[in-house]
Design a protein around this motif. Structure first.
Motif, PDB file in Angstrom:
ATOM      1  N   LEU A  26     -51.400   1.368  -4.154  1.00  0.00           N
ATOM      2  CA  LEU A  26     -49.967   1.064  -4.093  1.00  0.00           C
ATOM      3  C   LEU A  26     -49.522   0.349  -5.358  1.00  0.00           C
ATOM      4  O   LEU A  26     -48.467   0.648  -5.928  1.00  0.00           O
ATOM      5  N   VAL A  29     -49.186   2.776  -8.167  1.00  0.00           N
ATOM      6  CA  VAL A  29     -47.943   3.549  -8.121  1.00  0.00           C
ATOM      7  C   VAL A  29     -46.807   2.736  -8.709  1.00  0.00           C
ATOM      8  O   VAL A  29     -45.991   3.242  -9.483  1.00  0.00           O
ATOM      9  N   PHE A 213     -40.302  13.228   8.717  1.00  0.00           N
ATOM     10  CA  PHE A 213     -40.182  12.850   7.303  1.00  0.00           C
ATOM     11  C   PHE A 213     -41.488  13.164   6.573  1.00  0.00           C
ATOM     12  O   PHE A 213     -41.497  13.553   5.414  1.00  0.00           O
ATOM     13  N   ASN A 214     -42.599  12.984   7.260  1.00  0.00           N
ATOM     14  CA  ASN A 214     -43.934  13.163   6.691  1.00  0.00           C
ATOM     15  C   ASN A 214     -44.401  14.604   6.709  1.00  0.00           C
ATOM     16  O   ASN A 214     -45.452  14.909   6.169  1.00  0.00           O
ATOM     17  N   VAL A 231     -37.845  15.844   0.568  1.00  0.00           N
ATOM     18  CA  VAL A 231     -38.333  15.001  -0.515  1.00  0.00           C
ATOM     19  C   VAL A 231     -39.852  15.133  -0.664  1.00  0.00           C
ATOM     20  O   VAL A 231     -40.382  15.118  -1.782  1.00  0.00           O
ATOM     21  N   ALA A 232     -40.559  15.334   0.443  1.00  0.00           N
ATOM     22  CA  ALA A 232     -42.015  15.468   0.354  1.00  0.00           C
ATOM     23  C   ALA A 232     -42.403  16.698  -0.451  1.00  0.00           C
ATOM     24  O   ALA A 232     -43.259  16.639  -1.337  1.00  0.00           O
ATOM     25  N   LEU A 235     -41.243  16.260  -4.211  1.00  0.00           N
ATOM     26  CA  LEU A 235     -42.066  15.365  -5.028  1.00  0.00           C
ATOM     27  C   LEU A 235     -43.411  15.984  -5.356  1.00  0.00           C
ATOM     28  O   LEU A 235     -43.954  15.779  -6.441  1.00  0.00           O
ATOM     29  N   PHE A 250     -42.816  11.016 -10.257  1.00  0.00           N
ATOM     30  CA  PHE A 250     -43.378  11.123  -8.907  1.00  0.00           C
ATOM     31  C   PHE A 250     -43.528   9.750  -8.276  1.00  0.00           C
ATOM     32  O   PHE A 250     -43.149   9.528  -7.121  1.00  0.00           O
ATOM     33  N   SER A 254     -41.613   8.478  -5.048  1.00  0.00           N
ATOM     34  CA  SER A 254     -42.356   8.101  -3.845  1.00  0.00           C
ATOM     35  C   SER A 254     -41.954   6.719  -3.372  1.00  0.00           C
ATOM     36  O   SER A 254     -41.834   6.474  -2.175  1.00  0.00           O
ATOM     37  N   ALA A 257     -38.618   6.872  -1.699  1.00  0.00           N
ATOM     38  CA  ALA A 257     -38.702   7.566  -0.407  1.00  0.00           C
ATOM     39  C   ALA A 257     -39.467   6.751   0.626  1.00  0.00           C
ATOM     40  O   ALA A 257     -39.205   6.851   1.820  1.00  0.00           O
ATOM     41  N   SER A 258     -40.431   5.947   0.167  1.00  0.00           N
ATOM     42  CA  SER A 258     -41.254   5.202   1.120  1.00  0.00           C
ATOM     43  C   SER A 258     -40.562   3.961   1.651  1.00  0.00           C
ATOM     44  O   SER A 258     -40.852   3.523   2.765  1.00  0.00           O
ATOM     45  N   ILE A 261     -39.079   3.987   5.181  1.00  0.00           N
ATOM     46  CA  ILE A 261     -40.123   4.156   6.195  1.00  0.00           C
ATOM     47  C   ILE A 261     -40.921   2.858   6.361  1.00  0.00           C
ATOM     48  O   ILE A 261     -41.180   2.406   7.480  1.00  0.00           O
ATOM     49  N   VAL A 262     -41.291   2.246   5.230  1.00  0.00           N
ATOM     50  CA  VAL A 262     -42.100   1.025   5.315  1.00  0.00           C
ATOM     51  C   VAL A 262     -41.321  -0.086   6.014  1.00  0.00           C
ATOM     52  O   VAL A 262     -41.867  -0.802   6.861  1.00  0.00           O
ATOM     53  N   PHE A 265     -41.159   0.609   9.661  1.00  0.00           N
ATOM     54  CA  PHE A 265     -42.465   0.434  10.257  1.00  0.00           C
ATOM     55  C   PHE A 265     -42.815  -1.036  10.437  1.00  0.00           C
ATOM     56  O   PHE A 265     -43.230  -1.472  11.502  1.00  0.00           O
ATOM     57  N   LEU A 266     -42.632  -1.814   9.370  1.00  0.00           N
ATOM     58  CA  LEU A 266     -43.037  -3.221   9.444  1.00  0.00           C
ATOM     59  C   LEU A 266     -42.194  -3.990  10.450  1.00  0.00           C
ATOM     60  O   LEU A 266     -42.705  -4.834  11.182  1.00  0.00           O
TER      61      LEU A 266
ATOM     62  N   ALA B 326     -48.283   2.275   6.786  1.00  0.00           N
ATOM     63  CA  ALA B 326     -46.828   2.383   6.820  1.00  0.00           C
ATOM     64  C   ALA B 326     -46.293   3.344   5.762  1.00  0.00           C
ATOM     65  O   ALA B 326     -45.276   3.989   5.975  1.00  0.00           O
ATOM     66  N   VAL B 327     -46.987   3.436   4.626  1.00  0.00           N
ATOM     67  CA  VAL B 327     -46.508   4.322   3.563  1.00  0.00           C
ATOM     68  C   VAL B 327     -46.667   5.777   4.011  1.00  0.00           C
ATOM     69  O   VAL B 327     -47.691   6.131   4.584  1.00  0.00           O
ATOM     70  N   PRO B 328     -45.639   6.621   3.776  1.00  0.00           N
ATOM     71  CA  PRO B 328     -45.763   8.029   4.176  1.00  0.00           C
ATOM     72  C   PRO B 328     -47.052   8.635   3.629  1.00  0.00           C
ATOM     73  O   PRO B 328     -47.323   8.543   2.433  1.00  0.00           O
ATOM     74  N   SER B 329     -47.835   9.249   4.513  1.00  0.00           N
ATOM     75  CA  SER B 329     -49.187   9.646   4.111  1.00  0.00           C
ATOM     76  C   SER B 329     -49.184  10.699   3.012  1.00  0.00           C
ATOM     77  O   SER B 329     -50.100  10.748   2.201  1.00  0.00           O
ATOM     78  N   ILE B 330     -48.156  11.535   2.973  1.00  0.00           N
ATOM     79  CA  ILE B 330     -48.136  12.578   1.939  1.00  0.00           C
ATOM     80  C   ILE B 330     -48.184  11.954   0.557  1.00  0.00           C
ATOM     81  O   ILE B 330     -48.949  12.367  -0.317  1.00  0.00           O
ATOM     82  N   MET B 331     -47.359  10.902   0.393  1.00  0.00           N
ATOM     83  CA  MET B 331     -47.286  10.252  -0.919  1.00  0.00           C
ATOM     84  C   MET B 331     -48.644   9.647  -1.267  1.00  0.00           C
ATOM     85  O   MET B 331     -49.152   9.837  -2.369  1.00  0.00           O
ATOM     86  N   ILE B 335     -51.231  10.441  -4.423  1.00  0.00           N
ATOM     87  CA  ILE B 335     -51.588   9.411  -5.396  1.00  0.00           C
ATOM     88  C   ILE B 335     -53.102   9.296  -5.524  1.00  0.00           C
ATOM     89  O   ILE B 335     -53.644   9.220  -6.624  1.00  0.00           O
ATOM     90  N   TRP B 374     -59.091   4.895   3.851  1.00  0.00           N
ATOM     91  CA  TRP B 374     -57.943   4.091   3.418  1.00  0.00           C
ATOM     92  C   TRP B 374     -56.743   4.350   4.320  1.00  0.00           C
ATOM     93  O   TRP B 374     -56.034   3.441   4.717  1.00  0.00           O
TER      94      TRP B 374
END
Lengths: 283, 511
Positions: A26, A29, A213-214, A231-232, A235, A250, A254, A257-258, A261-262, A265-266, B326-331, B335, B374
């Motif tokens: 992360l 990125v 979304f995924n 977007v998936a 990208l 990219f 990402s 776009a994330s 969602i994050v 989720f959190l 939590a991060v979209p798995s595709i991304m 990576i 991961w």
């Protein structure tokens, strides 16, 4: 002090090692997204000069309709989430509470269907939508409307199953009391079940949203136009497709776009985990 | 509430209008589906219309009112594709055998043409002659000109024509040229214009016409093709192709999709080119799913144990540790793919090595498992910490009083209890990873594989990604074979999942 060390040192070491493992990609990125060179190579762990060029590219370059992709993803995922929960909740209520012929068989079929991985029927869905295209070009292969319909169908099994589990857990005394007071099933549904289930409905909708979304492969097979992609899929083009190995944009794309969602989720972590444990594993 | 505000007549009007709208849309679709001869779809739509109207206008049928929309969606987009997969698995549905027999006959007829021995071609102008489609053809070398319609060939006098500098006639009396943009979409593009004897003239490009003749004719009564040149006969081989009676290897293309019954399933066992890769892919799928579940669970449990005490910074640890989940798995998969790059990847850079991660089968498999660890350890961390709390403290204390050391307590009490509680989730996770298409497809693409040898299966391919390769990936797309494998995967997954459900039922009866 030594007792503290003996008891807690390994806990911290494990925690720190796993945190580094979790954060490393992360972090990479994030620094890549601020790095103009566009490669995923680490020049240094602490970025020296921060550039917003990659972000700017996403919003200004005409060949990259990033905003449109983002909008497509959000629209498709929201639509699927809302409609699949509205339709799924009604079905779940019927399968849990109402009496009708063939209910037991129906529940067993539902159980089988909801564990069927949608991707197994990929070629069949493809051929069917190819046929739909011959008479309804607006709904068949290559259209977002067609994709939404497939997502809706696919989400239905799991959603009905999850929601049915929830309705089962509501004590029957509640609706029996309502029945004695003269409530019809429709009234019981709207006045008792929906208010009780509202938080659960929200969680199931969010799970559908994240799942949609995924989703990658159906969207990839279905949406051919640059403008209609999600977007998936869009990208992925940066590093696999025609732009090839463009890690900077990219990474920036990402991250943007994330973020939604994050955050979702959190903030709803606790509910989502309980929803997941009740149903299935993240898709 | 909505129901108390909107009731009686208003509700009825709203209901009637929305039903009428839906019915109208569905009727339109039914009609066009019928017009395009998609009878199965038309029938489904018609039944849906009847059911919808019957259900929502009837006073009874309350349960149906609740579950009809959901069931219709499920039927259309899940149940039908499943059944269709089963049907496809009994057909020789693949590239070259994709269309119906009627379509195939038409295509064979259209393709069975050859040019004359000299390969004669003319400069042409496409247009209409006295209302009929026609070609104005110019033979530059001999300065001869003619107009050819479907039924006639009319020689022209060069004097009457408008001829450009290179000798091509541009217009003639009674002849009106078609605008060039309209030619490819007009019917003229597929017409056969009169030339001479068995030869005819067709449009090859905007201004070139070629001389061709038909080489095959279809004999309806015997369902055969006959070569007009050699007289050879071609029979339906019962396998979706017309083949030469004397030489079964000589096929006419294209073929059509023909029932193959269980031959796709038989190929899985008998055909060496299918069986060998399928077996190794299956073994790797099981190994991959098991290793994934074991590693994810082990690391999740380790973390849950480590953070099971209120140590300092526990909340921070926890928020960081759930991030991969939590991060979209595709991304994140993409990576990781970049990080394993041999030349530019961060991992080789840190290790100071030049490991070709995705070119070497063993390294590629290690990479796949590592990335999946991961992606999934946070889930098991969260689940395990929840379950650890559910284990009664007295149990552990009692064991400690009886003189068990912490390791013994863990091995004899905590772990068996956890495994029991979590077994349905472990099984579900196994079933999920058994079909974890996104990970394999986006990380390694199933590779490494020897593409030059025509290999479709790679070292990291799992059943589902291998199936995808068969159906959509390679040059020959074999939907029939892919469907057969899908059917088998379904039975495997259903068996695993049903076992999981049974386990959780057993657990429920305990609590």
């Amino acid at each position: 002090m030594t007792k503290w060390l003996r008891e807690n040192l390994w806990r911290h070491i494990t925690g720190i090692i796993m945190c580094v493992f979790a954060l490393f990609p992360l972090y990479l990125v994030v620094i890549t997204s601020f790095n103009e060179s566009g490669s995923l190579k680490i020049t240094s762990f602490i970025p020296t000069d921060i550039s917003f060029a990659n972000y700017k590219l996403l919003f200004t370059d005409e060949r990259i309709p990033y905003m449109t992709w983002m909008k497509n993803s959000l629209v498709i995922a929201s639509f699927v989430a809302v409609v699949s929960v509205v339709v799924g909740a009604a079905s779940a209520f019927a399968f849990s509470r109402l009496k009708f012929k063939g209910k037991k068989a129906g529940i067993q079929i539902l159980l089988l269907i909801q564990m069927f991985p949608a991707i197994l029927a990929l070629s069949a869905v493809y051929v069917i939508m190819e046929r739909v295209y011959t008479f309804a070009p607006g709904l068949g292969l290559g259209t977002q409307a067609g994709l939404i319909l497939i997502y809706l169908g696919g989400a239905m099994g799991v959603n009905i199953w999850l929601l049915k589990g929830f309705v089962d857990s509501i004590p029957t005394e509640l609706d029996e009391a309502a029945k004695i007071d003269g409530a019809t099933p429709v009234q019981t549904y709207w006045l008792i079940f929906i208010p009780l289930a509202a938080p659960v409905l929200a969680v199931v909708a969010l799970l559908s949203f994240i799942g949609t979304f995924n989703e990658f492969i159906l969207a990839r097979l279905f949406l051919v136009d640059m403008e209609s992609r999600t977007v998936a899929v869009g990208l992925q083009q940066f590093i696999g497709g025609q732009f090839s190995e463009n890690w900077g944009p990219f990474a920036a794309g990402s991250i943007i776009a994330s973020i939604p969602i994050v955050i979702i989720f959190l903030s709803l972590q606790r509910y989502i985990i309980s929803g997941l444990t009740a149903g299935s594993v993240k898709g | 509430m909505l129901t108390t505000l909107i009731r009686g007549k208003v509700a009825f009007v709203i209901k009637a209008i929305s039903l009428a709208l839906i019915t109208a849309v569905l009727l339109m679709l039914t009609q066009s589906a019928f017009a395009q001869e998609q009878y199965a779809i038309a029938l489904f739509l018609a039944i849906a219309i009847i059911l919808l109207n019957y259900t929502y206008f009837s006073k009874k049928r309350v349960p149906l009112k609740f579950f009809l929309p959901g069931v219709l969606l499920l039927t259309a987009f899940v149940i039908t594709p499943i059944l269709y997969t089963v049907v496809m698995s009994t057909y020789n549905y693949r590239t070259g055998n994709y269309i119906s027999k009627e379509q195939a006959i038409e295509r064979i007829k259209a393709l069975a043409v050859e040019s004359d021995p000299d390969g004669t071609a003319f400069d042409i102008v496409v247009g209409r002659y006295r209302g009929e489609f026609a070609l104005l053809a110019s033979d530059i070398n001999n300065s001869s000109y003619f107009i050819s319609t479907v039924s006639d060939r009319i020689p022209l006098d060069p004097e009457s024509l408008e001829i450009d500098e290179i000798g091509v006639a541009q217009s003639a009396p009674d002849f009106t040229p078609l605008p060039p943009g309209k030619i490819s979409s007009s019917k003229a593009a597929s017409l056969r214009f009169k030339f001479d004897g068995e030869y005819f003239l067709t449009i090859e490009s905007l201004n070139v016409g070629v001389v061709l003749r038909q080489t095959l004719e279809y004999l309806q009564p015997t369902d055969q093709f006959r070569s007009l040149i050699t007289g050879a006969l071609y029979d339906d081989n019962g396998n979706g192709n017309y083949v030469n009676v004397d030489d079964p290897e000589e096929k006419l293309e294209p073929g059509w999709r023909d029932p193959a019954w269980f031959s796709n399933f038989a190929r899985l066992v008998q055909d060496d080119r299918v069986r060998t890769p399928l077996f190794s892919v299956f073994v790797w799928t099981v190994v991959f799913a098991s290793l994934t579940v074991i590693t994810q669970f082990a690391f999740g449990l380790l973390l849950a144990l480590a953070l099971n005490k209120p140590i300092r910074g526990r909340r921070i640890y926890r928020s960081i540790l759930v991030l991969p989940y939590a991060v979209p798995s595709i991304m994140s998969i993409l990576i990781w793919g970049g990080m394993f790059n041999t030349e530019f990847g961060a991992i080789n850079e840190i290790l100071g090595q030049q490991i070709a991660w995705f070119q070497d089968p063993t390294f590629a498999r290690v990479a796949v498992i590592l990335v999946n660890l991961w992606l999934g350890f946070p889930y098991f961390y969260l689940v395990c910490s929840g379950s650890l709390q559910a284990i009664p403290g007295e149990l552990l204390e009692a064991a400690a009083i009886d003189g068990a050391n912490p390791r013994q307590v863990f091995r004899r009490i905590t772990l068996p209890l956890l495994l029991q509680i979590l077994s349905p989730l472990l099984i579900a996770s196994f079933a999920f990873n058994f079909n974890n298409f996104n990970l394999i497809y986006l990380l390694t693409g199933g590779g490494p594989k020897q593409q030059l040898d025509g290999e479709i299966a790679g070292a990291t391919d799992i059943l589902i990604s291998y199936t995808y390769q068969i159906a959509f990936g390679s040059n020959i797309q074999d939907l029939g074979l892919a469907s057969a494998i899908s059917v088998i995967i379904f039975f495997i997954v259903a068996a695993i999942s049903l076992y999981g459900v049974k386990r959780s039922k057993v657990l429920e009866s305990f609590s």
